[in-house]
Motif scaffolding. Structure first.
Motif, mmCIF file in Angstrom:
data_model
loop_
_atom_site.group_PDB
_atom_site.id
_atom_site.type_symbol
_atom_site.label_atom_id
_atom_site.label_comp_id
_atom_site.label_asym_id
_atom_site.label_seq_id
_atom_site.Cartn_x
_atom_site.Cartn_y
_atom_site.Cartn_z
ATOM 1 N N UNK A 1 31.748 33.499 38.320
ATOM 2 C CA UNK A 1 31.418 34.641 37.456
ATOM 3 C C UNK A 1 32.554 34.935 36.483
ATOM 4 N N UNK A 2 33.776 34.919 36.995
ATOM 5 C CA UNK A 2 34.931 35.206 36.142
ATOM 6 C C UNK A 2 35.065 34.154 35.038
ATOM 7 N N UNK A 3 34.846 32.900 35.395
ATOM 8 C CA UNK A 3 34.919 31.826 34.409
ATOM 9 C C UNK A 3 33.860 31.997 33.323
ATOM 10 N N UNK A 4 32.634 32.366 33.714
ATOM 11 C CA UNK A 4 31.558 32.570 32.742
ATOM 12 C C UNK A 4 31.859 33.756 31.837
ATOM 13 N N UNK A 5 32.467 34.802 32.418
ATOM 14 C CA UNK A 5 32.827 35.958 31.597
ATOM 15 C C UNK A 5 33.814 35.548 30.512
ATOM 16 N N UNK A 6 34.830 34.739 30.867
ATOM 17 C CA UNK A 6 35.795 34.275 29.879
ATOM 18 C C UNK A 6 35.109 33.469 28.779
ATOM 19 N N UNK A 7 34.169 32.629 29.136
ATOM 20 C CA UNK A 7 33.457 31.821 28.146
ATOM 21 C C UNK A 7 32.706 32.697 27.156
ATOM 22 N N UNK A 8 32.021 33.720 27.669
ATOM 23 C CA UNK A 8 31.253 34.624 26.804
ATOM 24 C C UNK A 8 32.188 35.418 25.908
ATOM 25 N N UNK A 9 33.284 35.903 26.460
ATOM 26 C CA UNK A 9 34.238 36.685 25.664
ATOM 27 C C UNK A 9 34.825 35.837 24.537
ATOM 28 N N UNK A 10 35.178 34.600 24.859
ATOM 29 C CA UNK A 10 35.751 33.722 23.815
ATOM 30 C C UNK A 10 34.736 33.436 22.711
ATOM 31 N N UNK B 1 14.436 38.385 38.984
ATOM 32 C CA UNK B 1 14.518 39.835 38.795
ATOM 33 C C UNK B 1 14.673 40.589 40.112
ATOM 34 N N UNK B 2 14.164 40.011 41.204
ATOM 35 C CA UNK B 2 14.211 40.704 42.491
ATOM 36 C C UNK B 2 15.571 40.657 43.168
ATOM 37 N N UNK B 3 16.382 39.673 42.823
ATOM 38 C CA UNK B 3 17.676 39.576 43.510
ATOM 39 C C UNK B 3 18.869 39.431 42.565
ATOM 40 N N UNK B 4 18.669 39.709 41.263
ATOM 41 C CA UNK B 4 19.781 39.579 40.323
ATOM 42 C C UNK B 4 20.854 40.645 40.547
ATOM 43 N N UNK B 5 20.547 41.652 41.379
ATOM 44 C CA UNK B 5 21.564 42.646 41.707
ATOM 45 C C UNK B 5 22.778 41.989 42.368
ATOM 46 N N UNK B 6 22.595 40.832 42.995
ATOM 47 C CA UNK B 6 23.709 40.103 43.596
ATOM 48 C C UNK B 6 24.655 39.616 42.500
ATOM 49 N N UNK B 7 24.102 38.965 41.485
ATOM 50 C CA UNK B 7 24.925 38.475 40.380
ATOM 51 C C UNK B 7 25.588 39.627 39.636
ATOM 52 N N UNK B 8 24.801 40.637 39.264
ATOM 53 C CA UNK B 8 25.362 41.765 38.514
ATOM 54 C C UNK B 8 26.372 42.535 39.341
ATOM 55 N N UNK B 9 26.070 42.712 40.640
ATOM 56 C CA UNK B 9 27.007 43.424 41.510
ATOM 57 C C UNK B 9 28.334 42.719 41.617
ATOM 58 N N UNK B 10 28.304 41.390 41.583
ATOM 59 C CA UNK B 10 29.542 40.620 41.646
ATOM 60 C C UNK B 10 30.389 40.858 40.397
ATOM 61 N N UNK B 11 29.764 40.868 39.213
ATOM 62 C CA UNK B 11 30.501 41.155 37.983
ATOM 63 C C UNK B 11 31.069 42.571 37.999
ATOM 64 N N UNK B 12 30.288 43.523 38.489
ATOM 65 C CA UNK B 12 30.766 44.909 38.547
ATOM 66 C C UNK B 12 31.944 45.039 39.512
#
Length: 407
Positions: A324-333, A375-386
């Motif tokens: 997740x952290x790596x993907x965030x850096x890619x999007x920010x760049x 859509x039913x379990x994306x709270x896992x991905x979003x919760x990890x970013x949060x």
């Protein structure tokens, strides 16, 4: 269900399990059939039978399919001889006897496989078996089954040419762990998936083969499946995240057990990071409540899975956090192209909104390289970013480190 019903039902299931295993092993130009040429058959692109298989199943711990005096064995040989005579099979066809039980050491079938180059010796042993059954018939109170076996043995002895082809091309597959072999074939036994995931995938593939066969037969068509059919279903199951549902409970399921108090967490860093970005007040309030919900449900489910799962550990989620952290850096760049001092306050704020929206709404990640989110379990991905923004290991505003890193 009575034992008399369990036996045939188990045998029917075993046949489809074996068919699925053979289907997973096909070359691109090949196909398999069920209840067409034989219980199971492998066909070349021109319809030639490459392999024909008789599958026998026993639910009894003392069951012994393909014993020397079993109807299974001699009826199988009769079927194959008849098909050789009518041209359905040929001298290059592979003949397979398969069963879930270990074939007993005294079975003449094992002699066929072991001594296949010496047909005369095998014929002599078949004749001795025939003679022994003839003697037994004389003292038997009920001899109908013995008479049937004798009739079948007689038939085989009268067709030595076809019998030789069968014996030379014979393979025995007994005591097979069909499910495990299938998982090996599709590389779903590599430790990156939970037992419950493997079970779900296997059941889904077996169910597809069974239902699709019924559809063929209902429409008076043969149940024939190509490698492409298999690949299509395999990929569809993966793409639809069927297996992921076996790992993570749906958002609704976790919410029903854990009512959220939206008055809490307002001072937590992950909420302040969202609140500090200037945007429509109504939208911001909705986003904050959604973030509190996803953050808390992620923490609840993380604890639940690590405590109760048969496979996932804290290390698995730490690995996902790194992704997740790596993907965030890619999007920010991708969004912030120049040094920050080249942008106005408004531009930096808009970048923050764009980074947040891209990560929380548009980004699609996979868990353990195999399983995506819906859509039913994306709270896992979003919760990890949060969670990462709460540490903070990442942020939304381009100047997040300056604003929050020293806290």
């Amino acid at each position: 269900m009575s034992d008399t019903a369990k036996g045939p039902a188990s045998g029917y299931i075993f046949q489809f399990e074996k068919a699925l295993l053979e289907l997973s092993r096909l070359e691109n130009s090949e196909s398999i059939s069920i209840e067409y040429v034989d219980d199971i058959a492998k066909l070349s692109s021109d319809g030639t039978v490459i392999l024909t298989m008789q599958a026998k199943h026993s639910i009894s711990s003392s069951g012994s399919p393909f014993s020397s005096t079993s109807k299974d064995l001699w009826r199988t040989l009769e079927i194959w001889i008849l098909k050789l005579k009518d041209g359905s099979l040929n001298n290059k066809t592979q003949f397979v006897c398969t069963t879930n039980r270990k074939i007993i050491s005294t079975s003449i079938l094992l002699e066929f496989e072991k001594n296949k180059e010496n047909l005369k010796e095998i014929i002599d042993k078949i004749q001795k078996l025939h003679d022994a059954q003839t003697v037994k018939l004389k003292t038997a109170k009920k001899g109908s089954s013995i008479k049937l076996i004798l009739k079948l043995i007689d038939f085989c002895l009268k067709h030595p040419k076809e019998l030789e082809v069968i014996i030379k091309n014979l393979k025995i597959k007994d005591h097979e762990e069909v499910k495990q072999k299938f998982l090996n074939e599709i590389h779903l036994d590599n430790g990156n998936s939970l037992e419950v995931q493997r079970d779900l995938f296997y059941e889904a593939m077996c169910g597809w083969l069974f239902i699709k066969s019924k559809e063929f037969w209902k429409n008076k068509k043969e149940a024939i499946f190509s490698k492409n059919d298999f690949n299509y279903k395999y990929n569809m199951l993966r793409d639809n995240h069927t297996i992921t549902k076996a790992i993570f409970r749906t958002k609704g399921e976790v919410e029903s057990e854990n009512p959220i108090d939206f008055t809490i967490a307002r001072d937590d860093l992950y909420i302040r990071q969202i609140d500090d970005i200037d945007r429509n007040d109504e939208d911001k309030e909705f986003i904050i409540k959604q973030a509190i919900n996803d953050f808390i449900l992620f923490e609840v489910e993380l604890t639940n899975i690590i405590m109760n799962s048969s496979g996932l550990t804290q290390a698995d989620f730490e690995e996902f956090e790194m992704k997740c952290e790596q993907k965030w850096f890619e999007i920010r760049r991708k969004i912030v192209l120049h040094n920050l001092n080249r942008y106005t306050v408004e531009q930096l704020n808009d970048f923050g909104i764009e980074i947040f929206n891209e990560v929380m709404y548009n980004l699609k990640l996979q868990f353990q390289e195999n399983f995506g989110f819906n859509d039913n379990n994306k709270y896992i991905q979003n919760g990890c970013f949060l969670k990462l923004s709460n540490l903070p290991k990442l942020g939304w505003h381009p100047e997040w480190q300056k604003k929050y890193k020293t806290l």
